[in-house]
Design a protein around this motif. Structure first.
Motif, mmCIF file in Angstrom:
data_model
loop_
_atom_site.group_PDB
_atom_site.id
_atom_site.type_symbol
_atom_site.label_atom_id
_atom_site.label_comp_id
_atom_site.label_asym_id
_atom_site.label_seq_id
_atom_site.Cartn_x
_atom_site.Cartn_y
_atom_site.Cartn_z
ATOM 1 N N THR A 232 -8.194 -0.938 4.298
ATOM 2 C CA THR A 232 -7.613 -1.830 3.287
ATOM 3 C C THR A 232 -6.575 -2.747 3.919
ATOM 4 O OG1 THR A 232 -7.955 -0.123 1.605
ATOM 5 C CG2 THR A 232 -6.448 -1.922 1.063
ATOM 6 N N LYS A 233 -5.706 -2.186 4.716
ATOM 7 C CA LYS A 233 -4.649 -2.967 5.382
ATOM 8 C C LYS A 233 -5.262 -4.035 6.283
ATOM 9 C CE LYS A 233 -0.392 -2.377 8.073
ATOM 10 N NZ LYS A 233 -0.695 -3.178 9.280
ATOM 11 N N LEU B 114 0.861 -1.175 0.000
ATOM 12 C CA LEU B 114 0.000 0.000 0.000
ATOM 13 C C LEU B 114 0.902 1.232 0.000
ATOM 14 C CD1 LEU B 114 -2.546 -1.139 2.754
ATOM 15 C CD2 LEU B 114 -2.531 -1.686 0.307
#
Length: 295
Positions: free
Chosen positions: A145-146, A130
């Motif tokens: 997202t992570k 990312l």
């Protein structure tokens, strides 16, 4: 006599579902039945009781749909929280017609646990990076997202122009472990650019452009959210693709040769884009799905 009238050949199911909160637990419906009410007519009859009347009637209609579906061996899920204006536009409804209730109809997912285990088995062999700005990245876009990727088992790294603690627009902290200048695209299955005002740092970055181009050439999953699709546009990797992004980036995205849609989420091949923070959850899910499906 009741009858259906075809007003469009477009399939807008995924665009509607993309705006639905994850707690609604709806995915890949075979059909979406949208219950609507014509505001002027109902308000003329009911006055101040319009909202309650609309909701009650919509509930009764939805119940009938669910009962009929049950007799056919189908599963249903009611959706109460959705973007009214988006649904009105996608369904080509008049301004005076308000979507009140949505019923998703399809075959029930009878093996979700088994599927989750299969996803985790594949995901734990995958790696994602990312890419964020050194400051003022958008917190939700990075963290959601992570977290989703890591919870599925994907080894996930944060890359930036500065290694160490970086700070988001909302004051959140994250640890960047990869220096963007030393990033090897071949080490990852997915390369994702995170948005926020700080993303401007990479709008004219030859390093960021090189990473985006390599990811595209190597057929990696390539993602960008919020303001970050401009990085892809300036890198020249979205020509001819359907792309979305923060509204302020529309012109630049179009200059990059893409078709700007303004939808919450767009998937065109292995390029995945999302409009902004509100779409972080569906963006993360789309990235995960693409990683798992990648050969």
């Amino acid at each position: 006599e009741h009858a259906l009238e075809l007003v469009s050949n477009l399939d807008v199911r995924n665009q509607i579902i993309a705006t639905v909160p994850p707690e609604e637990l709806v995915a890949n419906p075979a059909c979406l039945a949208v219950v609507v009410s014509e505001i002027k007519i109902v308000s003329g009859l009911m006055g101040s009781r319009i909202k309650k009347k609309m909701q009650l009637d919509a509930g009764h209609i939805a119940q009938n749909i669910q009962l009929q579906a049950a007799t056919m061996g189908l599963g249903t899920s009611t959706i109460l929280f959705f973007d009214v204006n988006l649904v009105r536009r996608l369904c080509k409804l008049q301004v005076v017609v308000e979507p009140v209730y949505i019923v998703a109809v399809g075959y029930p997912d009878v093996e979700p646990q088994q599927k989750n285990e299969q996803v985790k088995e594949i995901a734990k062999t995958k790696t994602a990076v990312l890419i964020t700005a050194s400051k003022d990245y958008r917190d939700e876009e990075l963290i959601l997202t992570k977290n989703m990727l890591e919870q599925a088992g994907v080894r996930t790294f944060i890359a930036s122009s500065r290694v160490g603690v970086i700070t988001g627009m909302l004051g959140g902290k994250a640890e960047a472990s990869v220096f963007i200048n030393a990033l090897n695209v071949g080490d990852y299955d997915a390369v994702v650019f995170i948005g926020g005002t700080g993303a401007k740092e990479y709008f004219n970055s030859s390093i960021a452009f090189q990473i985006a181009r390599q990811a595209k050439d190597m057929n990696k999953v390539l993602g960008a959210i919020c303001m970050a699709p401009t990085i892809l546009a300036n890198a020249g990797v979205i020509n001819g693709l359907k792309v979305t992004g923060f509204p302020t980036e529309q012109v630049q995205i179009q200059k990059g040769g893409a078709v700007y849609t303004g939808n919450p989420l767009e998937l065109d091949g292995k390029v995945i884009t999302a409009i902004g923070p509100a779409a972080s959850q569906i963006f993360a899910k789309a990235i995960l799905d693409a990683i798992v499906e990648q050969k």
